[in-house]
Write an enzyme that holds these catalytic residues in place. Structure first.
Site, PDB file in Angstrom:
ATOM      1  N   GLU A 100       0.798  -1.235   0.000  1.00 47.70           N
ATOM      2  CA  GLU A 100       0.000   0.000   0.000  1.00 47.70           C
ATOM      3  C   GLU A 100       0.829   1.282   0.000  1.00 47.70           C
ATOM      4  OE1 GLU A 100      -0.101  -2.270   2.450  1.00 47.70           O
ATOM      5  OE2 GLU A 100      -0.201  -1.345   4.427  1.00 47.70           O
ATOM      6  N   ASN A 101       2.154   1.154   0.105  1.00 52.71           N
ATOM      7  CA  ASN A 101       2.977   2.352  -0.067  1.00 52.71           C
ATOM      8  C   ASN A 101       3.217   2.670  -1.539  1.00 52.71           C
ATOM      9  OD1 ASN A 101       4.525  -0.072   0.022  1.00 52.71           O
ATOM     10  ND2 ASN A 101       6.390   1.127   0.135  1.00 52.71           N
TER      11      ASN A 101
END
Lengths: 232, 219
Positions: free
Chosen positions: B46-47
C-alpha cells in the site's frame, strides 16, 4: 522565459518557517523523506511545530531528529511503531498525537491539492477515529466526513526536478510526496538531481511545477534503509 | 499445532487465481512464499506498488524500493508504481480482492482490533483501517490465544477497534474458522493432531461445530 523556483539550499528554502506552524513532510518510513530540509529545520531550531507525516522517522533519523530536539508539539501520522522516543513522548503526554488511517491521511492531502474542502471515507467507521465526526450513508454504507488539511508548508523529496518545479519520483518514494506537494500553501521540493527546463520528459512528470514554490538540489543523501531484508 | 510458516501455507490455499492481494506485516508476509505455481496472483504494497516480488539479493537492494513493512523488496515483470492516493483509491474502490492481516482480537461478529493497547502500546493503524473498511474479503492470520493464554476469539473485542463486521475467515495455529454473517465462529478445519476440545477451550466467543471437523490438508 520559464518561471524559475530554484533556491540555493535547504537553509534558504525553510528560512521563513516559524515556530508554531504546520508542516507536511513527505515519505513513507525513511523512503523518500526530505533529509536536507529536516537537517536544516533541526539546525534552525524552530519549535512548537505541528507535523503531518505518515511516520515519525526512527530515533536518530528523519523526523526522529526533530523529536529529539523537542521541536514537535503535535504529530499527525498513521503509524509510529518504529520510533521509541516518539512512543515515550506520546505515553508521557509531552507530545500531542493524532493517529489517523493512512488512506485518510493521503486523501486529506489530496483534497487540499485538488481544492476540495472534504472527502468521505469508510475507514474508521465504528472505531474511535469516528468520534465527533459527521457520518453519511451512501448506497447503504456509512462514510466519515474528513476535511482537507491546511498546512503552512509542505516539504517533499523527489528523484529529479527542473528549476520550474516539475518533479519525477523513483520506486516507492512517490508515496505521500505527490499529494503533499500539491497540498502545501508553500511547497518546498528537494531533489537528488536538478536540471534545466526541457531536460525532463513532460510525459514522465509526476507533479507539475505549478504546485512547487521552491526547489533545490540536495546533497549527501544517506537514504537510510530501515529494514534491509535479503532473500535467502 | 501449526507454526507460523504452516499458518501461512494454509492461508495460501485461500488465494484465488488472477487475484490482487494485500499482505499485512508478520505471518501474512510469509504467505507469498507458498503460492501454488498454477495460481496467478499480484501482490499490492500500500505504499505504492503492484507486482511486489521477493526480497532482493545483496546487489539488488534499493533504498527507494520498500514494502509497507519498510523491508527492501523487488518488483516482478509487469509491476506498477504509484502514490499513496492511488494506492488507497484502489483499496476503497475494491480493486483489491483479498486482504490478509494480523490481529490482536477478533469478535464473533467479525470486528477486529489490531492497532492499540491503551496506555501500553500505540503504533497506529497504518493502512489497516482503510483495508478492513473496504476489502471484499478479509482473512486474519493470528495465534488463537495471547501470551497470557487468553483467547483472541471473543464475544466482543476489548481493545480499540480497527474495523467492524469485516473479518470473513481466521487461520490460527489450531484451526480454520469462518465468521458467519449472523455471528459466531464456525469451525471449518482442525490443525493436524489438534482436538475439537482444545479449540473449544481456546475460543471464548461463540463457536459453532457442525458434524465431523476435518484436519487441514497440506499438499
Amino acid at each position: 522565459m520559464m518561471i524559475n523556483k530554484q533556491v540555493n539550499n535547504a537553509e534558504e528554502a525553510i528560512v521563513d518557517i516559524m515556530d508554531g506552524q504546520t508542516i507536511m513532510l513527505g515519505g513513507f518510513g525513511l523512503c523518500g523523506i526530505p533529509e536536507n530540509c529536516i537537517t536544516a529545520l533541526v539546525k534552525k531550531g524552530v519549535t512548537n511545530l505541528t507535523c503531518i507525516s505518515n511516520n515519525a522517522g526512527v530515533d536518530d533519523f528523519g523526523i526522529g531528529l526533530m523529536l529529539q530536539q523537542r521541536q514537535v508539539k503535535k504529530m499527525i501520522a498513521s503509524y509510529v511503531g518504529e520510533n521509541a522516543e516518539f512512543e515515550r513522548q506520546l505515553l508521557s503526554g509531552e507530545l500531542d498525537v493524532e493517529l489517523i488511517p493512512q488512506g485518510t491521511l493521503v486523501f486529506r492531502c489530496m483534497a487540499a491539492g485538488y481544492g476540495m474542502p472534504a472527502i468521505f471515507t469508510p475507514a474508521g467507521i465504528g472505531t474511535e477515529v469516528a468520534i465527533g465526526k459527521e457520518v453519511r450513508n451512501f448506497n447503504g454504507k456509512d462514510y466519515l466526513l474528513e476535511t482537507a488539511f491546511n498546512a503552512d508548508f509542505a516539504i517533499v523529496k523527489a528523484w529529479k526536478g527542473d528549476t520550474s518545479g516539475n518533479l519525477i519520483f523513483k520506486g516507492t518514494s512517490r508515496n505521500f510526496n505527490t499529494m503533499m506537494a500539491m497540498a502545501g500553501k508553500i511547497t518546498i521540493a528537494e531533489v537528488e538531481e536538478l536540471v534545466e527546463p526541457g531536460q525532463l520528459d513532460p510525459n514522465q512528470i509526476h507533479v507539475p511545477g505549478v504546485y512547487i514554490h521552491r526547489i533545490f538540489q540536495g546533497s549527501h543523501y544517506e537514504k537510510r534503509i530501515e529494514k534491509k531484508t535479503i532473500s535467502k | 499445532m501449526l507454526d507460523k510458516e504452516a499458518i501461512a501455507k494454509r492461508i495460501a490455499k485461500e488465494i484465488q487465481h488472477n487475484s490482487y492481494v494485500n499482505l499485512g506485516i508478520g505471518i501474512p508476509t510469509l504467505v507469498a512464499n507458498y503460492i501454488p505455481k498454477n495460481i496467478a496472483v499480484c501482490f499490492q504494497s500500500e505504499n505504492g506498488l503492484l507486482g511486489m516480488g521477493p526480497f532482493p539479493t545483496e546487489g539488488e537492494v534499493d533504498a527507494d524500493l520498500i514494502n509497507a513493512g519498510k523491508q527492501t523488496i523487488t518488483m516482478l515483470p509487469g509491476a506498477a508504481l504509484f502514490d499513496s492516493a492511488m494506492s488507497f483509491g484502489m483499496i476503497h474502490a475494491q480493486k483489491i480482492d483479498l486482504t490478509i492481516l494480523g490481529a490482536m482480537e477478533v469478535s464473533e461478529n467479525g470486528n477486529i482490533a489490531n492497532w492499540k493497547i491503551p496506555g501500553k502500546m500505540v503504533k497506529g493503524m497504518g493502512g489497516a483501517m482503510d483495508l478492513v473498511a473496504s476489502a471484499k474479503n478479509i482473512i486474519v492470520a493470528m495465534q488463537h490465544v495471547n501470551k497470557d493464554g487468553e483467547s483472541k476469539l471473543l464475544p466482543n473485542c476489548t481493545l480499540p477497534l480497527t474495523g467492524i463486521r469485516c473479518v470473513k475467515k481466521i487461520v490460527t495455529e489450531l484451526a480454520v474458522l469462518a465468521v458467519l454473517p449472523e455471528g459466531g465462529f464456525k469451525l471449518l478445519e482442525r490443525a493436524p493432531g489438534v482436538s475439537v476440545e482444545t479449540i473449544k477451550k481456546a475460543t471464548l466467543g461463540k463457536l459453532i461445530i457442525e458434524g465431523e471437523i476435518p484436519e487441514m490438508a497440506f499438499d
